[in-house]
Design a protein around this motif. Sequence first.
Motif, mmCIF file in Angstrom:
data_model
loop_
_atom_site.group_PDB
_atom_site.id
_atom_site.type_symbol
_atom_site.label_atom_id
_atom_site.label_comp_id
_atom_site.label_asym_id
_atom_site.label_seq_id
_atom_site.Cartn_x
_atom_site.Cartn_y
_atom_site.Cartn_z
ATOM 1 N N TYR A 196 -75.442 14.405 -36.051
ATOM 2 C CA TYR A 196 -75.624 14.537 -37.491
ATOM 3 C C TYR A 196 -77.097 14.806 -37.722
ATOM 4 N N VAL A 244 -68.947 2.612 -31.259
ATOM 5 C CA VAL A 244 -68.459 3.880 -31.804
ATOM 6 C C VAL A 244 -68.176 4.850 -30.653
ATOM 7 N N LYS A 296 -60.293 15.372 -37.812
ATOM 8 C CA LYS A 296 -60.312 14.502 -36.633
ATOM 9 C C LYS A 296 -59.236 14.941 -35.629
ATOM 10 N N ALA A 335 -56.823 9.538 -44.795
ATOM 11 C CA ALA A 335 -55.914 8.549 -44.216
ATOM 12 C C ALA A 335 -56.674 7.758 -43.156
ATOM 13 N N ASN A 371 -58.380 5.512 -45.695
ATOM 14 C CA ASN A 371 -59.324 6.346 -44.956
ATOM 15 C C ASN A 371 -60.020 5.511 -43.891
ATOM 16 N N GLY A 372 -60.858 6.171 -43.109
ATOM 17 C CA GLY A 372 -61.506 5.488 -41.993
ATOM 18 C C GLY A 372 -62.567 4.492 -42.427
ATOM 19 N N ALA A 387 -70.657 6.242 -42.089
ATOM 20 C CA ALA A 387 -69.592 5.326 -42.514
ATOM 21 C C ALA A 387 -69.588 4.025 -41.715
ATOM 22 N N SER A 388 -69.906 4.111 -40.415
ATOM 23 C CA SER A 388 -69.935 2.882 -39.596
ATOM 24 C C SER A 388 -70.883 1.866 -40.226
ATOM 25 N N ALA A 437 -62.791 6.501 -35.008
ATOM 26 C CA ALA A 437 -62.509 7.624 -35.902
ATOM 27 C C ALA A 437 -62.489 8.964 -35.172
ATOM 28 N N GLN A 438 -63.188 9.044 -34.023
ATOM 29 C CA GLN A 438 -63.333 10.347 -33.357
ATOM 30 C C GLN A 438 -62.622 10.408 -32.009
ATOM 31 N N LEU A 491 -62.661 0.246 -41.542
ATOM 32 C CA LEU A 491 -63.768 -0.591 -41.063
ATOM 33 C C LEU A 491 -64.122 -1.664 -42.084
ATOM 34 N N ASP A 504 -65.132 1.587 -33.675
ATOM 35 C CA ASP A 504 -64.968 2.678 -34.629
ATOM 36 C C ASP A 504 -64.339 3.820 -33.835
ATOM 37 N N THR A 527 -74.798 6.998 -34.988
ATOM 38 C CA THR A 527 -73.435 7.156 -35.512
ATOM 39 C C THR A 527 -73.395 7.827 -36.888
ATOM 40 N N PHE A 528 -72.187 8.153 -37.308
ATOM 41 C CA PHE A 528 -71.914 8.664 -38.653
ATOM 42 C C PHE A 528 -72.136 7.529 -39.664
ATOM 43 N N SER A 575 -59.886 6.831 -38.394
ATOM 44 C CA SER A 575 -59.839 7.769 -39.518
ATOM 45 C C SER A 575 -58.913 8.921 -39.160
ATOM 46 N N TYR A 610 -58.974 11.686 -41.178
ATOM 47 C CA TYR A 610 -59.574 12.802 -41.936
ATOM 48 C C TYR A 610 -59.076 14.112 -41.296
#
Length: 373
Positions: free
Chosen positions: A319, A134, A193, A201, A58-59, A91-92, A162-163, A63, A160, A88-89, A188, A190
Motif C-alpha cells: 500500500y 496478517v 479477494k 461480506a 465485511n472484513g 483495516a487491521s 482477508a487475503q 475483526l 487477519d 498491513t492494510f 473479508s 470483498y
Amino acid sequence: MISFLDLQAVNGRWAEDIRKSLARVADSGWYLRGEETKSFEQAYASYIGTSHAISCANGLDALNLILQAYRMTGRLKEGDEVIFPANTFIASVLAITSNRLKAVPADVDEDTLELDESCLEKALTARTRAVMLVHLYGKSAFTKDIADFCHRHHLLLIEDNAQAHGCLARTQEGWRRTGSLGDAAGHSFYPGKNLGAMGDAGAVTTDDEELAALVRQLANYGFSEKYVCPFQGRNSRLDELQAAVLQVRLAHLDEDNAHRRRVAEVYRRQIVNPKVRIPVRTTDDDRDDVYHIFPVFCAERDRLKAYLREKGVETLIHYPIPPHLQQCYAGQLAPAGSLPVTERLASTELSLPMSPVLSLEDAAAVADLVNRF
Ligand SMILES: *Cc1c(COP(=O)(O)O)cnc(C)c1O
C-alpha cells in the motif's frame, strides 16, 4: 491491455451457477439470516477447519466483532496493547483502535515481508495482550515460533485472513488452513479477494464456542433472542444473495488458488531484472502462498509503473502509505522513520497483474516487459 484483475471474467466463468443462485434467493422471499447463510457458514467452517464460522457484513467488521467480544468478556481491556505488522492494510489497525485498544506496529522482515519472532520481541511490553497476524498478499505469516511466542507470553493470536483464503501452514497437528491457526480469525469477501462476493461480506472463524456465540449475538444488535438486548451490538449481517454467490465461488477456490500459483511460477521463473526484487519463496518450507497479490520491489517503482502502463499493463500499489503515516493516526502509532523496512517497502512495492483468469501467456508477457525495463 492486461488488467490487474478482471472481475467480470472471474465471475463470468460461473455465470450460469451464479444466476441460478441469485434467482433462487430472489424467488424465496427470504433475504437475511436464512438457509443460504447457514449453508455457507457450514461449508466455510468445514473448509477452514474450525468448529464455527459466523458471517458478517465485511472484513473490518469481522475483526471488530472479535475484538469487541474479547473486550466484553474482559479478555482484553481498554488500553491493552495489540501488536500488528506495520505494513498491513489500514483495516487491521482500525479494528484495534476502534475498540479502545492500543495498536502497536512491529516492523516486518524485509525478505518474508512478515513478522518473525524478533520483530515481535521488539514490540512486546508488559501491556501486550494480543498479536494480530496478517497473512498479507496471500502468504501464510504463521510460524511455530510465533505460536510459541504468543503461548509463552499469554497473548491472543488473532488472524487477519482477508487475503489468504485457502492458504495452508504446517502446525504441530499437521497442515492446517490459515484462519484456523490462532484464537480467532477475521475474513473479508470483498469482491477482489481470493474468495470474493458481489459486494461486501465477511466472516469470523474460531473454535471457541463462547466467542462464537458472542460474535453472532453482537452482529445482530446484541440480541439474545428477538428484541431482547443484554448488551449493545451492531448490525453486521451477511445477506442471502452474497451467501449464495459465495457458495458458488467457494466450490472453485482451490482451483482458483492453483491457477494463481501457476501465474506466480511464471513471474518467479521469468523475471530476472536486477532492478526488480521478487519476494522470497516460502512455499518450500512450512507455509503456503495463495498469491492474492504478487508484489515486486523496485527503487524506481513509479517509473516502472508508468512504463508498464504505457505498454498496456495495469498495476497497483499495496500500500502506498503505511498505517503509522496515515493522517488519521498522526502522532499516535509511531513516528515517521521509526519503521524503516515498512516505509521502504511502501515506497518500492508494485503489484503485478494476478488473478485466476490471467493467462500464463499474459503473465509471461508481463515478465518480459518487466525484464526490458
Ligand atoms: C480487505 C482487507 C480487510 C478488510 O476487509 P473489508 O471486507 O474490505 O472490510 C482487512 N484486512 C486486510 C489485510 C484486507 O486486505
